[in-house]
Design an enzyme around this catalytic site. Structure first.
Site, PDB file in Angstrom:
ATOM      1  N   ARG A  20      26.750  90.165  95.939  1.00  0.00           N
ATOM      2  CA  ARG A  20      26.741  90.785  96.118  1.00  0.00           C
ATOM      3  C   ARG A  20      27.598  92.187  96.450  1.00  0.00           C
ATOM      4  NH1 ARG A  20      28.928  87.471 101.599  1.00  0.00           N
ATOM      5  NH2 ARG A  20      29.605  86.236  99.453  1.00  0.00           N
ATOM      6  N   ASN A  38      24.013  86.769 101.719  1.00  0.00           N
ATOM      7  CA  ASN A  38      23.556  85.047 100.698  1.00  0.00           C
ATOM      8  C   ASN A  38      22.397  85.025 101.031  1.00  0.00           C
ATOM      9  OD1 ASN A  38      24.864  85.757  98.184  1.00  0.00           O
ATOM     10  ND2 ASN A  38      27.331  84.457  98.952  1.00  0.00           N
TER      11      ASN A  38
END
Length: 91
Positions: A20, A38
């Site tokens: 990320r 996520n």
């Protein structure tokens, strides 16, 4: 240049490997707006707004990801434009 949006889902070993944060940095470098998060199934999902060229560069990068990632699939689909500023990591 025309702005478009694309939704991505990245599968493989993509959680717990700074995917990320790396995606956020790459998207910002490309001048994209959007978010990354996520998913419960172990994948990473993101939405990005920008030029077609920048979105393609992001997609190309997503196939590799950060060093510790092992990407097995990247699904990309067109998405409606959303008024987004910056590129955020969502929890």
């Amino acid at each position: 240049m025309r702005t478009t949006a694309r939704h991505f889902r990245v599968s493989g070993k993509v959680q717990g490997v700074f995917f990320r944060a790396s995606t956020q940095a790459r998207a910002q470098a490309l001048g994209l707006n959007g978010w990354v998060r996520n998913c419960p199934d172990g994948s990473v999902e993101l939405l990005a707004n920008g030029t077609a060229e920048a979105l393609q560069q992001l997609e190309d990068w997503l196939w590799q990801g950060p060093d510790r990632a092992r990407v097995t699939a990247v699904e990309a689909t067109p998405a409606p434009l959303q008024p987004l500023a910056g590129f955020a990591i969502r929890r």
